[in-house]
Design a protein around this motif. Sequence first.
Motif, PDB file in Angstrom:
ATOM      1  N   LYS A  69     -20.818  45.791 -24.894  1.00 30.23           N
ATOM      2  CA  LYS A  69     -21.291  46.791 -25.850  1.00 30.23           C
ATOM      3  C   LYS A  69     -21.792  46.127 -27.121  1.00 30.23           C
ATOM      4  CE  LYS A  69     -19.851  50.500 -23.509  1.00 30.23           C
ATOM      5  NZ  LYS A  69     -20.757  51.550 -23.004  1.00 30.23           N
ATOM      6  N   GLU A  70     -22.490  46.910 -27.944  1.00 35.62           N
ATOM      7  CA  GLU A  70     -22.915  46.416 -29.243  1.00 35.62           C
ATOM      8  C   GLU A  70     -21.688  46.200 -30.133  1.00 35.62           C
ATOM      9  OE1 GLU A  70     -26.552  48.479 -31.037  1.00 35.62           O
ATOM     10  OE2 GLU A  70     -25.846  49.948 -29.573  1.00 35.62           O
ATOM     11  N   PRO A  71     -21.570  45.059 -30.801  1.00 38.23           N
ATOM     12  CA  PRO A  71     -20.450  44.857 -31.723  1.00 38.23           C
ATOM     13  C   PRO A  71     -20.422  45.906 -32.829  1.00 38.23           C
ATOM     14  CG  PRO A  71     -21.535  42.770 -31.261  1.00 38.23           C
ATOM     15  CD  PRO A  71     -22.398  43.845 -30.658  1.00 38.23           C
ATOM     16  N   GLU A  72     -21.598  46.365 -33.249  1.00 41.43           N
ATOM     17  CA  GLU A  72     -21.662  47.385 -34.307  1.00 41.43           C
ATOM     18  C   GLU A  72     -21.036  48.698 -33.837  1.00 41.43           C
ATOM     19  OE1 GLU A  72     -24.667  44.295 -35.090  1.00 41.43           O
ATOM     20  OE2 GLU A  72     -24.199  45.504 -33.318  1.00 41.43           O
ATOM     21  N   LEU A  73     -21.272  49.053 -32.569  1.00 42.99           N
ATOM     22  CA  LEU A  73     -20.665  50.277 -32.035  1.00 42.99           C
ATOM     23  C   LEU A  73     -19.150  50.136 -31.995  1.00 42.99           C
ATOM     24  CD1 LEU A  73     -20.615  53.024 -30.612  1.00 42.99           C
ATOM     25  CD2 LEU A  73     -21.016  51.836 -28.446  1.00 42.99           C
ATOM     26  N   VAL A  74     -18.670  49.016 -31.509  1.00 44.44           N
ATOM     27  CA  VAL A  74     -17.222  48.801 -31.423  1.00 44.44           C
ATOM     28  C   VAL A  74     -16.598  48.860 -32.817  1.00 44.44           C
ATOM     29  CG1 VAL A  74     -15.408  47.162 -30.797  1.00 44.44           C
ATOM     30  CG2 VAL A  74     -17.379  47.490 -29.287  1.00 44.44           C
ATOM     31  N   GLN A  75     -17.246  48.260 -33.807  1.00 44.39           N
ATOM     32  CA  GLN A  75     -16.707  48.299 -35.160  1.00 44.39           C
ATOM     33  C   GLN A  75     -16.683  49.723 -35.700  1.00 44.39           C
ATOM     34  OE1 GLN A  75     -15.335  45.606 -36.941  1.00 44.39           O
ATOM     35  NE2 GLN A  75     -14.560  47.403 -38.041  1.00 44.39           N
ATOM     36  N   ALA A  76     -17.739  50.495 -35.437  1.00 41.16           N
ATOM     37  CA  ALA A  76     -17.769  51.891 -35.872  1.00 41.16           C
ATOM     38  C   ALA A  76     -16.616  52.672 -35.245  1.00 41.16           C
ATOM     39  CB  ALA A  76     -19.109  52.532 -35.517  1.00 41.16           C
ATOM     40  N   VAL A  77     -16.326  52.377 -33.977  1.00 38.46           N
ATOM     41  CA  VAL A  77     -15.203  53.037 -33.305  1.00 38.46           C
ATOM     42  C   VAL A  77     -13.880  52.632 -33.943  1.00 38.46           C
ATOM     43  CG1 VAL A  77     -13.936  53.236 -31.129  1.00 38.46           C
ATOM     44  CG2 VAL A  77     -16.437  53.282 -31.117  1.00 38.46           C
ATOM     45  N   LEU A  78     -13.697  51.350 -34.190  1.00 38.52           N
ATOM     46  CA  LEU A  78     -12.453  50.887 -34.816  1.00 38.52           C
ATOM     47  C   LEU A  78     -12.264  51.505 -36.199  1.00 38.52           C
ATOM     48  CD1 LEU A  78     -12.501  47.084 -33.860  1.00 38.52           C
ATOM     49  CD2 LEU A  78     -11.212  48.930 -32.761  1.00 38.52           C
ATOM     50  N   ASP A  79     -13.351  51.670 -36.927  1.00 41.70           N
ATOM     51  CA  ASP A  79     -13.278  52.250 -38.273  1.00 41.70           C
ATOM     52  C   ASP A  79     -12.812  53.700 -38.250  1.00 41.70           C
ATOM     53  OD1 ASP A  79     -14.121  49.873 -39.400  1.00 41.70           O
ATOM     54  OD2 ASP A  79     -16.210  50.509 -39.630  1.00 41.70           O
ATOM     55  N   ARG A  80     -13.057  54.411 -37.129  1.00 39.25           N
ATOM     56  CA  ARG A  80     -12.694  55.818 -37.032  1.00 39.25           C
ATOM     57  C   ARG A  80     -11.443  56.024 -36.159  1.00 39.25           C
ATOM     58  NH1 ARG A  80     -13.501  58.918 -40.604  1.00 39.25           N
ATOM     59  NH2 ARG A  80     -13.164  60.641 -39.149  1.00 39.25           N
ATOM     60  N   SER A  81     -10.692  54.954 -35.908  1.00 43.07           N
ATOM     61  CA  SER A  81      -9.558  55.037 -34.990  1.00 43.07           C
ATOM     62  C   SER A  81      -8.233  54.845 -35.704  1.00 43.07           C
ATOM     63  CB  SER A  81      -9.691  53.983 -33.875  1.00 43.07           C
ATOM     64  OG  SER A  81     -10.852  54.214 -33.109  1.00 43.07           O
ATOM     65  N   ALA A  82      -7.267  55.693 -35.334  1.00 40.35           N
ATOM     66  CA  ALA A  82      -5.896  55.529 -35.815  1.00 40.35           C
ATOM     67  C   ALA A  82      -5.078  54.685 -34.850  1.00 40.35           C
ATOM     68  CB  ALA A  82      -5.245  56.898 -35.987  1.00 40.35           C
ATOM     69  N   ASP A  83      -5.492  54.671 -33.562  1.00 42.33           N
ATOM     70  CA  ASP A  83      -4.747  53.925 -32.555  1.00 42.33           C
ATOM     71  C   ASP A  83      -5.701  53.535 -31.435  1.00 42.33           C
ATOM     72  OD1 ASP A  83      -2.696  52.783 -31.052  1.00 42.33           O
ATOM     73  OD2 ASP A  83      -2.083  54.701 -30.159  1.00 42.33           O
ATOM     74  N   VAL A  84      -5.721  52.250 -31.097  1.00 39.14           N
ATOM     75  CA  VAL A  84      -6.495  51.781 -29.951  1.00 39.14           C
ATOM     76  C   VAL A  84      -5.542  51.733 -28.761  1.00 39.14           C
ATOM     77  CG1 VAL A  84      -7.848  49.898 -28.967  1.00 39.14           C
ATOM     78  CG2 VAL A  84      -8.076  50.457 -31.402  1.00 39.14           C
ATOM     79  N   ILE A  85      -5.782  52.599 -27.791  1.00 44.56           N
ATOM     80  CA  ILE A  85      -4.878  52.740 -26.658  1.00 44.56           C
ATOM     81  C   ILE A  85      -5.248  51.770 -25.539  1.00 44.56           C
ATOM     82  CG2 ILE A  85      -3.949  54.364 -24.950  1.00 44.56           C
ATOM     83  CD1 ILE A  85      -4.725  56.615 -26.975  1.00 44.56           C
ATOM     84  N   VAL A  86      -6.552  51.656 -25.254  1.00 44.47           N
ATOM     85  CA  VAL A  86      -7.059  50.754 -24.221  1.00 44.47           C
ATOM     86  C   VAL A  86      -8.312  50.063 -24.759  1.00 44.47           C
ATOM     87  CG1 VAL A  86      -8.035  50.566 -21.897  1.00 44.47           C
ATOM     88  CG2 VAL A  86      -6.180  52.195 -22.333  1.00 44.47           C
ATOM     89  N   PRO A  89     -11.084  48.390 -19.338  1.00 45.98           N
ATOM     90  CA  PRO A  89     -12.543  48.280 -19.224  1.00 45.98           C
ATOM     91  C   PRO A  89     -13.323  49.313 -20.015  1.00 45.98           C
ATOM     92  CG  PRO A  89     -11.673  49.421 -17.323  1.00 45.98           C
ATOM     93  CD  PRO A  89     -10.493  49.025 -18.144  1.00 45.98           C
ATOM     94  N   LEU A  90     -12.628  50.066 -20.860  1.00 53.12           N
ATOM     95  CA  LEU A  90     -13.276  51.013 -21.769  1.00 53.12           C
ATOM     96  C   LEU A  90     -12.466  51.049 -23.049  1.00 53.12           C
ATOM     97  CD1 LEU A  90     -11.095  53.491 -21.357  1.00 53.12           C
ATOM     98  CD2 LEU A  90     -12.529  54.025 -19.389  1.00 53.12           C
ATOM     99  N   LEU A  91     -13.070  51.609 -24.088  1.00 58.10           N
ATOM    100  CA  LEU A  91     -12.415  51.652 -25.388  1.00 58.10           C
ATOM    101  C   LEU A  91     -11.900  53.064 -25.628  1.00 58.10           C
ATOM    102  CD1 LEU A  91     -11.707  49.962 -27.846  1.00 58.10           C
ATOM    103  CD2 LEU A  91     -13.974  50.450 -28.790  1.00 58.10           C
ATOM    104  N   LEU A  92     -10.627  53.258 -25.314  1.00 59.34           N
ATOM    105  CA  LEU A  92      -9.982  54.561 -25.436  1.00 59.34           C
ATOM    106  C   LEU A  92      -9.132  54.556 -26.700  1.00 59.34           C
ATOM    107  CD1 LEU A  92      -9.304  57.338 -24.078  1.00 59.34           C
ATOM    108  CD2 LEU A  92      -7.308  56.198 -23.085  1.00 59.34           C
ATOM    109  N   VAL A  93      -9.405  55.497 -27.604  1.00 58.95           N
ATOM    110  CA  VAL A  93      -8.735  55.488 -28.901  1.00 58.95           C
ATOM    111  C   VAL A  93      -8.310  56.895 -29.309  1.00 58.95           C
ATOM    112  CG1 VAL A  93     -10.148  53.510 -29.631  1.00 58.95           C
ATOM    113  CG2 VAL A  93     -10.840  55.834 -30.290  1.00 58.95           C
ATOM    114  N   GLU A  94      -7.377  56.933 -30.233  1.00 60.88           N
ATOM    115  CA  GLU A  94      -7.075  58.162 -30.964  1.00 60.88           C
ATOM    116  C   GLU A  94      -7.827  58.090 -32.276  1.00 60.88           C
ATOM    117  OE1 GLU A  94      -3.473  60.051 -33.583  1.00 60.88           O
ATOM    118  OE2 GLU A  94      -2.910  58.971 -31.750  1.00 60.88           O
TER     119      GLU A  94
END
Length: 253
Positions: A69-86, A89-94
């Motif tokens: 994936k794009e690193p920018e997309l992953v960072q945007a997801v991390l910025d909006r996440s309270a918990d990274v669950i997985v 093979p996918l980025l599942l978050v709360e």
Amino acid sequence: MELFTVDGLPLIQKGDDIAAMICERTELEAHDCVVIASTIVAKAEGAMVLKSDVVPSDRAVKIAKRLGKEPELVQAVLDRSADVIVEFPLLLVENLNGHVSINAGIDDSNVEDDYFLELPHDPDASAKAIGEEIANICGRDVSVIITDTNGRAFKIGQTGVAVGVYHMYPIRNWRGEKDLFGKELEITEEAIADEVASAANLLMGEAAGGYPVVIVRGYEYHTTDDVTVKEMYRPENEDIIRKGLRCLRQSSD
């Protein structure tokens, strides 16, 4: 019960009044449920991230490389996440509002090329604001559901789910009622808001020709102003799926 789309909506821009647009294009009745795709609410509220403004962290780069994936997309997801669950093979978050989904509901579809589109930051507040504005403009007391599409853990395919609610209890508790044989129901709780969202999603569609607002009429639901979609989120200490996924992630680290 009947469902119908609100036709003729333009492409939504930041600052647009979604409630006014709905009232201008359909005749609402009291007790209608107005189901709105989260994409247009997010656009109206400006919940978008300019890709060039995102600076990926080392963690984001590492996860992105593994996911392709794009690193920018992953960072945007991390910025909006309270918990990274997985992470793979996918980025599942709360997300920060408590909703669990792939990529925190963030993607770059249905938005200009240079942006990521987020979920509304407070979907309950968004639903309430739209519902109250509809009442002011149209003089109709309605409920509002803001929807997104989510996959399911054990089945293929996505379905509509509620990410924000107003004026509708999102759960119907059948405990204490009797079944056909007179036995008392002990654990049955029905996800009313998700079921309505899923029905509306049949008409909304997913591609360029979609209809982002659907009216549900004739469905009898319990109303109250004091509701939140968070009533639907399973407490973490009762969430055996999350516990299992966390153990799996720890064993693979």
